[in-house]
Design an enzyme around this catalytic site. Structure first.
Site, PDB file in Angstrom:
ATOM      1  N   ASN A  15       0.801  -1.223   0.000  1.00 32.49           N
ATOM      2  CA  ASN A  15       0.000   0.000   0.000  1.00 32.49           C
ATOM      3  C   ASN A  15       0.836   1.276   0.000  1.00 32.49           C
ATOM      4  O   ASN A  15       0.317   2.354  -0.281  1.00 32.49           O
ATOM      5  CB  ASN A  15      -0.937   0.012   1.211  1.00 32.49           C
TER       6      ASN A  15
ATOM      7  N   SER B 284     -11.420  -4.790   0.665  1.00 28.10           N
ATOM      8  CA  SER B 284     -12.097  -3.621   1.221  1.00 28.10           C
ATOM      9  C   SER B 284     -12.769  -2.854   0.090  1.00 28.10           C
ATOM     10  O   SER B 284     -12.182  -2.681  -0.983  1.00 28.10           O
ATOM     11  CB  SER B 284     -11.099  -2.717   1.953  1.00 28.10           C
TER      12      SER B 284
ATOM     13  N   HIS C 147     -13.842   0.445  -0.054  1.00 29.66           N
ATOM     14  CA  HIS C 147     -13.590   1.860  -0.324  1.00 29.66           C
ATOM     15  C   HIS C 147     -12.308   2.122  -1.109  1.00 29.66           C
ATOM     16  O   HIS C 147     -12.036   3.255  -1.482  1.00 29.66           O
ATOM     17  CB  HIS C 147     -13.606   2.675   0.981  1.00 29.66           C
TER      18      HIS C 147
ATOM     19  N   CYS D 120      -3.554   4.886   7.569  1.00 28.66           N
ATOM     20  CA  CYS D 120      -3.778   4.588   8.981  1.00 28.66           C
ATOM     21  C   CYS D 120      -2.676   5.161   9.868  1.00 28.66           C
ATOM     22  O   CYS D 120      -2.824   5.229  11.084  1.00 28.66           O
ATOM     23  CB  CYS D 120      -3.859   3.074   9.189  1.00 28.66           C
TER      24      CYS D 120
END
Length: 383
Positions: free
Chosen positions: A151, A199, A201, A327
């Site tokens: 990510n 996920s 979104h 995050c």
């Protein structure tokens, strides 16, 4: 000033078609899918259709899909579920140093509960070395958890090869595919994977909904208890509107996967070319694997600058970018991914993640890159 959003790896804007599919389940189709009456049956049918559609898109059985609140819950459910399946008979987990914190923190919790975890190093591109993975396997290894595409830097891991090794040794294999869905091929009928996290979104769907693929060969106890929903594997009334939106977003993303991949690759290449043209040699460094990389992520360092100043300056210029995982990007901690790649200090401390989407065009990316290059020069020259 028209703002340019370059943080699609953090979250994506919801597609209009997704919102349209969801809206009825906020209003007239409001029944609880566990209720036996007509209102409940109506939403239960929508839930089943969404599960069927998503399962068909990723090549698994509908019964192998467990809906969750997102990627974090999916990762946690996979790790804690696999640990519970084996009880105390096996106590060793293998993961990598560059995983999302949803996996790393779950591994830390397992360690505090008496498990042993091997955190594999990666090379300078962010990839694991297969020989080191093979050497880390022990007789009591019950789980390997490796993400599909990183990510922060976008590096793609050799998932098929890792899965084959896991199958040969009888080890459960979990893959965090949150960034990969909709951009990389996922056929769970062919991939040697036992657990896979998703996920909504990240693919232009709603926040607060995700899924965990659980192969029929794996039995994991529920992570949340208190009800018989999701085949008694995840208690709590299902987020019907979110699940309907997730299935619609996945349908649109996978049907347009080839086009989206080509488009984001063009945007990524345009930004690199603009930096090459507008900055002198050594003024920027691309981090991650040169070829095995997610097409929508570009991690760039600007030695002589610092990440915080660059991000603030970009934001003032109408450009939304990030320092790494959404995050943790609110903190000033140095990226654990870049540290694991053992990059030079000035490269790690000046890294910016740009991530692209299908709604953007070449002109926007060129403009953003030109502004970033100007900001970089201004900071380095202290203008």
């Amino acid at each position: 000033m028209n703002p340019i959003y370059l943080d699609h790896a953090a979250t994506t804007p919801m597609r209009a078609e997704v919102l349209e599919a969801m809206l009825p389940y906020f209003t007239e189709k409001f029944g609880n899918p566990s209720s036996l009456h007509a209102f409940g049956r109506e939403t239960r049918i929508a839930l089943s259709r969404s599960r069927d559609r998503l399962a068909a898109l990723i090549g698994c059985s509908p019964s192998e899909l467990l809906f969750t609140s997102g990627g974090t819950e999916s990762d946690n459910s996979a790790l804690f579920g696999a640990a519970a399946q084996y009880g105390t008979s096996k106590k060793h987990v293998i993961t990598t140093q560059v995983e999302h914190h949803a996996v790393l923190h779950a591994c830390g919790q397992l360690e505090r509960s008496g498990y042993e975890v091997t955190y594999l190093p990666v090379d300078e591109t962010g990839q694991v070395r297969m020989e080191e993975l093979a050497a880390a396997v022990r007789d009591d290894t019950f789980l390997i958890s490796v993400m599909y595409g990183n990510n922060e830097v976008g590096t793609i891991q050799p998932i098929a090869r890792i899965g084959e090794l896991a199958r040969e040794r009888g080890i459960v294999f979990h893959v965090d595919a949150v960034q990969a869905l909709g951009l990389l091929p996922i056929d769970l009928s062919a991939l040697p994977v036992d657990l896979m996290s998703f996920s909504a979104h990240k693919i232009y769907g709603p926040k607060g909904v995700g899924a965990l693929y659980v192969s029929k060969s794996v039995t994991i106890p529920p992570y949340l208890v208190g009800g018989s929903q999701e085949r008694k594997r995840r208690a709590g009334t299902e987020n019907v509107a979110g699940i309907v939106g997730f299935a619609k977003a996945a349908e649109l993303a996978i049907e347009s996967q080839a086009d989206s991949r080509r488009h984001t690759e063009l945007l990524r290449q345009e930004m690199i070319q603009t930096f090459t043209r507008d900055l002198e040699a050594g003024a920027f460094v691309v981090n991650g694997h040169p070829t095995d990389v997610l097409p929508h992520i570009l991690n760039v360092s600007f030695p002589g600058t610092d990440t915080e100043t660059m991000l603030m300056s970009l934001d003032l210029d109408g450009i939304a970018a990030a320092s790494g995982s959404a995050c943790t990007s609110g903190s000033l901690e140095l990226s654990h991914v870049l540290r694991a790649m053992r990059l030079q200090e000035d490269v790690m401390r000046s890294a910016i993640r740009f991530s692209f989407g299908f709604t953007q065009n070449i002109e926007q990316i060129r403009t953003a890159a030109q502004k970033a290059a100007t900001i970089s020069r201004r900071i380095r020259n202290k203008i």
